[in-house]
Design a protein around this motif. Structure first.
Motif, mmCIF file in Angstrom:
data_model
loop_
_atom_site.group_PDB
_atom_site.id
_atom_site.type_symbol
_atom_site.label_atom_id
_atom_site.label_comp_id
_atom_site.label_asym_id
_atom_site.label_seq_id
_atom_site.Cartn_x
_atom_site.Cartn_y
_atom_site.Cartn_z
ATOM 1 N N TYR A 2 1.866 1.737 -3.566
ATOM 2 C CA TYR A 2 0.762 2.297 -4.344
ATOM 3 C C TYR A 2 0.600 3.795 -4.063
ATOM 4 O O TYR A 2 0.324 4.583 -4.983
ATOM 5 C CB TYR A 2 -0.545 1.583 -4.006
ATOM 6 N N PHE A 3 0.742 4.158 -2.804
ATOM 7 C CA PHE A 3 0.623 5.576 -2.431
ATOM 8 C C PHE A 3 1.676 6.417 -3.155
ATOM 9 O O PHE A 3 1.367 7.493 -3.683
ATOM 10 C CB PHE A 3 0.784 5.719 -0.914
ATOM 11 N N TRP A 17 0.824 -1.210 0.000
ATOM 12 C CA TRP A 17 0.000 0.000 0.000
ATOM 13 C C TRP A 17 0.860 1.262 0.000
ATOM 14 O O TRP A 17 0.483 2.273 -0.600
ATOM 15 C CB TRP A 17 -0.951 -0.007 1.195
ATOM 16 N N LEU A 18 2.016 1.210 0.660
ATOM 17 C CA LEU A 18 2.933 2.355 0.626
ATOM 18 C C LEU A 18 3.439 2.578 -0.801
ATOM 19 O O LEU A 18 3.535 3.721 -1.266
ATOM 20 C CB LEU A 18 4.111 2.125 1.574
#
Length: 302
Positions: free
Chosen positions: A88-89, A85-86
């Motif tokens: 993707y961010f 998720w990091l």
């Protein structure tokens, strides 16, 4: 031929849209691709003007190639949920910053670095950076904008004003006197001969060439898979050689200005003279590097 190319592109695009992760990676690669024409244009311009752009490109390509060589090991790595998720961010933030990077080199390179980091984090996890430090370092080095400008800022911040220029003017004066020329140093950065005088400004201090040769030494050493000790020695020798070789160049420029006229000075101070100087210096450096490599080989053989 065009039909096959379009078909192949369609297949790759379809594969890139199968899962949420593949879609994010495709988005990241799209962000990278948007800046490629600007990067190639800057690379071509740097080659024409003798900058170190080709070395930075070589560093990045070498880093990516090193990662490609480890593709089987990388295939076994899996990112944690948090790392994914990091990543993707970072890719999404890069997409938001994308329009601003078309006019600003620093932001362009930051977007690239951020996108590459997002792809790596979301695919392999944060451990990939510690597991493959040299490829990571080479990619970051290759994307780092204007290393000579950053080096100049740091040098001027932590050293007295005109320190390197004064040193070059002083050593150039001594060199001219050593070969029988009536040279005098009329101020901290100027050399005078009976027929004229030259001023050693920052561009003639040898710092830029020392930075370029230092980066070249690092890239070449890592490409040849030398030990850290040897790579460090190659970098130190490259920087020292660039600074030492700059002294006879300043002497030549001073004599050109004083005795041979403006045309001779402009020749040796311009692109042609710079290429002759750089070619001679890199030739000398090549033999020094080969001696360093052969010395280690001879020691192991003995």
């Amino acid at each position: 031929m065009k039909g096959k190319t379009a078909q192949s592109a369609g297949i790759w695009l379809h594969r890139g849209m199968r899962t949420s992760h593949s879609r994010m990676i495709t988005l990241g690669l799209f962000i990278v691709a948007c800046y490629v024409p600007f990067w190639l244009a800057k690379l071509a311009n740097g080659l024409l003007h003798g900058s170190g752009s080709i070395l930075m490109a070589a560093a990045m390509c070498l880093g990516l190639y090193r990662l490609w060589q480890q593709r089987q090991e990388l295939a076994n790595l899996e990112a944690s949920e948090g790392d994914r998720w990091l990543g993707y961010f970072l890719i999404v933030v890069s997409l938001l910053l994308l329009p601003f990077g078309f006019t600003t080199l620093w932001l362009q390179r930051m977007v690239w670095l951020q996108t590459f980091a997002g792809i790596a984090l979301s695919t392999w996890g944060a451990s990939v950076f510690g597991r493959y430090p040299i490829p990571t370092f080479l990619v970051v080095l290759g994307l780092f904008p204007e290393p000579t400008a950053v080096g100049m800022t740091l040098w001027k911040t932590f050293t007295p004003p005109q320190m390197l220029e004064s040193l070059m003017a002083w050593t150039g004066t001594l060199g001219l006197q050593a070969i029988g020329q009536p040279a005098t140093q009329i101020d901290a950065v100027s050399i005078a001969l009976p027929g004229g005088a030259v001023r050693v400004d920052w561009g003639c201090s040898g710092f830029d060439m020392a930075t370029v040769l230092g980066i070249a030494s690092l890239v070449v050493g890592l490409a040849m898979r030398e030990s850290i000790a040897k790579v460090t020695l190659m970098v130190v020798v490259g920087i020292a050689l660039a600074l030492i070789a700059n002294i006879p160049r300043i002497m030549l420029l001073a004599m050109s200005e004083a005795y041979w006229g403006k045309g001779a000075f402009e020749f040796w101070h311009g692109p042609w003279g710079g290429q002759i100087f750089a070619g001679t210096m890199f030739t000398i450096y090549y033999y020094i590097v080969m001696a360093i490599r052969n010395h280690g080989t001879s020691s192991r053989s003995a």
